[in-house]
Design a protein around this motif. Structure first.
Motif, PDB file in Angstrom:
ATOM      1  N   GLU A 196      71.470  65.986  60.715  1.00  0.00           N
ATOM      2  CA  GLU A 196      70.608  65.042  60.017  1.00  0.00           C
ATOM      3  C   GLU A 196      69.668  65.799  59.076  1.00  0.00           C
ATOM      4  OE1 GLU A 196      70.666  61.704  60.119  1.00  0.00           O
ATOM      5  OE2 GLU A 196      72.412  61.834  61.421  1.00  0.00           O
ATOM      6  N   ALA A 197      69.477  65.292  57.879  1.00  0.00           N
ATOM      7  CA  ALA A 197      68.760  66.021  56.829  1.00  0.00           C
ATOM      8  C   ALA A 197      67.360  66.460  57.258  1.00  0.00           C
ATOM      9  CB  ALA A 197      68.677  65.172  55.568  1.00  0.00           C
ATOM     10  N   GLY A 198      66.566  65.568  57.773  1.00  0.00           N
ATOM     11  CA  GLY A 198      65.206  65.920  58.157  1.00  0.00           C
ATOM     12  C   GLY A 198      65.156  66.931  59.277  1.00  0.00           C
ATOM     13  N   ASP A 199      65.970  66.728  60.314  1.00  0.00           N
ATOM     14  CA  ASP A 199      66.012  67.651  61.448  1.00  0.00           C
ATOM     15  C   ASP A 199      66.507  69.021  61.021  1.00  0.00           C
ATOM     16  OD1 ASP A 199      65.206  65.527  63.004  1.00  0.00           O
ATOM     17  OD2 ASP A 199      67.212  65.111  63.796  1.00  0.00           O
ATOM     18  N   ARG A 200      67.535  69.033  60.192  1.00  0.00           N
ATOM     19  CA  ARG A 200      68.124  70.298  59.746  1.00  0.00           C
ATOM     20  C   ARG A 200      67.130  71.112  58.929  1.00  0.00           C
ATOM     21  NH1 ARG A 200      69.949  70.691  54.995  1.00  0.00           N
ATOM     22  NH2 ARG A 200      70.519  68.515  54.866  1.00  0.00           N
ATOM     23  N   VAL A 201      66.475  70.476  57.989  1.00  0.00           N
ATOM     24  CA  VAL A 201      65.517  71.175  57.138  1.00  0.00           C
ATOM     25  C   VAL A 201      64.332  71.665  57.956  1.00  0.00           C
ATOM     26  CG1 VAL A 201      63.896  70.888  55.222  1.00  0.00           C
ATOM     27  CG2 VAL A 201      66.211  69.996  55.032  1.00  0.00           C
ATOM     28  N   GLN A 202      63.790  70.819  58.822  1.00  0.00           N
ATOM     29  CA  GLN A 202      62.644  71.200  59.635  1.00  0.00           C
ATOM     30  C   GLN A 202      63.006  72.371  60.553  1.00  0.00           C
ATOM     31  OE1 GLN A 202      61.076  68.066  62.071  1.00  0.00           O
ATOM     32  NE2 GLN A 202      59.513  69.368  62.978  1.00  0.00           N
ATOM     33  N   PHE A 203      64.162  72.312  61.204  1.00  0.00           N
ATOM     34  CA  PHE A 203      64.549  73.359  62.138  1.00  0.00           C
ATOM     35  C   PHE A 203      64.825  74.682  61.428  1.00  0.00           C
ATOM     36  CE2 PHE A 203      67.703  75.649  64.684  1.00  0.00           C
ATOM     37  CZ  PHE A 203      66.974  75.785  65.862  1.00  0.00           C
ATOM     38  N   THR A 204      65.561  74.654  60.316  1.00  0.00           N
ATOM     39  CA  THR A 204      65.886  75.902  59.626  1.00  0.00           C
ATOM     40  C   THR A 204      64.639  76.541  59.011  1.00  0.00           C
ATOM     41  OG1 THR A 204      66.555  74.668  57.648  1.00  0.00           O
ATOM     42  CG2 THR A 204      68.303  75.344  59.171  1.00  0.00           C
ATOM     43  N   GLU A 205      63.723  75.740  58.491  1.00  0.00           N
ATOM     44  CA  GLU A 205      62.476  76.299  57.968  1.00  0.00           C
ATOM     45  C   GLU A 205      61.631  76.884  59.089  1.00  0.00           C
ATOM     46  OE1 GLU A 205      60.514  73.319  55.630  1.00  0.00           O
ATOM     47  OE2 GLU A 205      61.821  73.661  53.908  1.00  0.00           O
ATOM     48  N   TYR A 206      61.617  76.239  60.252  1.00  0.00           N
ATOM     49  CA  TYR A 206      60.893  76.751  61.408  1.00  0.00           C
ATOM     50  C   TYR A 206      61.447  78.115  61.830  1.00  0.00           C
ATOM     51  CZ  TYR A 206      59.385  77.106  66.278  1.00  0.00           C
ATOM     52  OH  TYR A 206      58.875  77.547  67.472  1.00  0.00           O
ATOM     53  N   ILE A 207      62.755  78.251  61.880  1.00  0.00           N
ATOM     54  CA  ILE A 207      63.381  79.519  62.240  1.00  0.00           C
ATOM     55  C   ILE A 207      63.062  80.576  61.185  1.00  0.00           C
ATOM     56  CG2 ILE A 207      65.589  80.709  62.609  1.00  0.00           C
ATOM     57  CD1 ILE A 207      64.747  78.865  64.919  1.00  0.00           C
ATOM     58  N   GLN A 208      63.191  80.224  59.912  1.00  0.00           N
ATOM     59  CA  GLN A 208      62.916  81.167  58.829  1.00  0.00           C
ATOM     60  C   GLN A 208      61.478  81.667  58.887  1.00  0.00           C
ATOM     61  OE1 GLN A 208      62.624  79.618  54.818  1.00  0.00           O
ATOM     62  NE2 GLN A 208      63.746  81.383  54.019  1.00  0.00           N
TER      63      GLN A 208
ATOM     64  N   VAL B  32      74.513  75.273  63.976  1.00  0.00           N
ATOM     65  CA  VAL B  32      73.932  76.435  63.320  1.00  0.00           C
ATOM     66  C   VAL B  32      74.913  77.590  63.368  1.00  0.00           C
ATOM     67  CG1 VAL B  32      72.022  78.077  63.383  1.00  0.00           C
ATOM     68  CG2 VAL B  32      71.612  75.714  63.989  1.00  0.00           C
ATOM     69  N   ASP B  33      75.006  78.337  62.266  1.00  0.00           N
ATOM     70  CA  ASP B  33      75.832  79.538  62.195  1.00  0.00           C
ATOM     71  C   ASP B  33      75.031  80.605  61.466  1.00  0.00           C
ATOM     72  OD1 ASP B  33      78.116  81.005  62.693  1.00  0.00           O
ATOM     73  OD2 ASP B  33      79.027  80.481  60.785  1.00  0.00           O
ATOM     74  N   MET B  34      74.925  81.794  62.056  1.00  0.00           N
ATOM     75  CA  MET B  34      74.134  82.873  61.475  1.00  0.00           C
ATOM     76  C   MET B  34      75.028  84.085  61.258  1.00  0.00           C
ATOM     77  SD  MET B  34      70.786  84.804  63.026  1.00  0.00           S
ATOM     78  CE  MET B  34      69.910  83.273  63.203  1.00  0.00           C
ATOM     79  N   ALA B  35      74.808  84.788  60.159  1.00  0.00           N
ATOM     80  CA  ALA B  35      75.575  85.999  59.863  1.00  0.00           C
ATOM     81  C   ALA B  35      74.660  87.047  59.275  1.00  0.00           C
ATOM     82  CB  ALA B  35      76.711  85.691  58.890  1.00  0.00           C
ATOM     83  N   LYS B  36      75.060  88.313  59.436  1.00  0.00           N
ATOM     84  CA  LYS B  36      74.300  89.384  58.805  1.00  0.00           C
ATOM     85  C   LYS B  36      75.185  90.111  57.815  1.00  0.00           C
ATOM     86  CE  LYS B  36      74.752  93.303  61.928  1.00  0.00           C
ATOM     87  NZ  LYS B  36      74.021  94.220  62.757  1.00  0.00           N
ATOM     88  N   LYS B  37      74.567  90.742  56.821  1.00  0.00           N
ATOM     89  CA  LYS B  37      75.306  91.334  55.722  1.00  0.00           C
ATOM     90  C   LYS B  37      75.874  92.710  56.057  1.00  0.00           C
ATOM     91  CE  LYS B  37      72.656  88.920  52.209  1.00  0.00           C
ATOM     92  NZ  LYS B  37      71.737  89.059  51.093  1.00  0.00           N
ATOM     93  N   ARG B  38      75.089  93.561  56.716  1.00  0.00           N
ATOM     94  CA  ARG B  38      75.580  94.891  57.052  1.00  0.00           C
ATOM     95  C   ARG B  38      76.211  94.859  58.439  1.00  0.00           C
ATOM     96  NH1 ARG B  38      70.455  98.461  55.219  1.00  0.00           N
ATOM     97  NH2 ARG B  38      70.542  97.934  53.016  1.00  0.00           N
ATOM     98  N   CYS B  39      77.324  95.555  58.610  1.00  0.00           N
ATOM     99  CA  CYS B  39      78.061  95.533  59.889  1.00  0.00           C
ATOM    100  C   CYS B  39      78.223  94.083  60.326  1.00  0.00           C
ATOM    101  CB  CYS B  39      77.369  96.353  60.952  1.00  0.00           C
ATOM    102  SG  CYS B  39      77.124  98.054  60.515  1.00  0.00           S
ATOM    103  N   PRO B  40      78.971  93.288  59.598  1.00  0.00           N
ATOM    104  CA  PRO B  40      78.990  91.836  59.764  1.00  0.00           C
ATOM    105  C   PRO B  40      79.324  91.368  61.175  1.00  0.00           C
ATOM    106  CG  PRO B  40      80.225  92.496  57.830  1.00  0.00           C
ATOM    107  CD  PRO B  40      79.892  93.735  58.575  1.00  0.00           C
ATOM    108  N   HIS B  41      78.554  90.399  61.635  1.00  0.00           N
ATOM    109  CA  HIS B  41      78.785  89.665  62.872  1.00  0.00           C
ATOM    110  C   HIS B  41      78.429  88.218  62.592  1.00  0.00           C
ATOM    111  CE1 HIS B  41      79.366  93.204  65.350  1.00  0.00           C
ATOM    112  NE2 HIS B  41      78.279  93.737  64.822  1.00  0.00           N
ATOM    113  N   SER B  42      78.981  87.330  63.370  1.00  0.00           N
ATOM    114  CA  SER B  42      78.661  85.917  63.225  1.00  0.00           C
ATOM    115  C   SER B  42      78.229  85.377  64.576  1.00  0.00           C
ATOM    116  CB  SER B  42      79.876  85.144  62.702  1.00  0.00           C
ATOM    117  OG  SER B  42      79.557  83.801  62.532  1.00  0.00           O
TER     118      SER B  42
END
Length: 114
Positions: free
Chosen positions: A49-61, A101-111
């Protein structure tokens, strides 16, 4: 239907998210950015859901940035994924959020997926 997924290859990580914001049969936006940059090495893709997604991802960031500001070192990708999983689990116990949610890193990639 919304989706988010990540692919890990030899030397790269790819996070992909469906970019339309829809509600029932109405398309509100066709260029919604659902992949958020946490820091110079971490990406967070989310759907829901748009509101939940934006609020949660900004909170994590903001909390990842706060950790780096307080401690002077960035949070590792595994630690950020663990923090995200814990916060998502806590949010699901309190409210009825439906977020992927899916998270990845750029160096030595993991997901990492939740």
């Amino acid at each position: 239907m919304e989706c988010v997924f990540g692919l890990v290859g030899d030397g790269f990580a790819l996070v992909v998210a469906y970019s339309s914001a829809v509600n029932s049969i109405l398309v509100h936006k066709s260029n919604e950015d659902k992949v958020m940059i946490l820091d110079s090495h971490k990406l967070l893709g989310a759907s829901g859901e748009a509101g939940d997604r934006v609020q949660f991802t900004e909170y994590i960031q903001k909390n990842v940035h706060l950790y780096e500001f307080r401690n002077g070192i960035p949070l590792s990708t595994a630690a950020a994924a663990n923090f995200t999983r814990g916060e998502l689990a806590q949010a699901l116990r309190k409210t009825q959020w439906i977020i992927a949610v899916d998270m990845a890193k750029k160096r030595c990639p993991h997901s990492y997926s939740s």
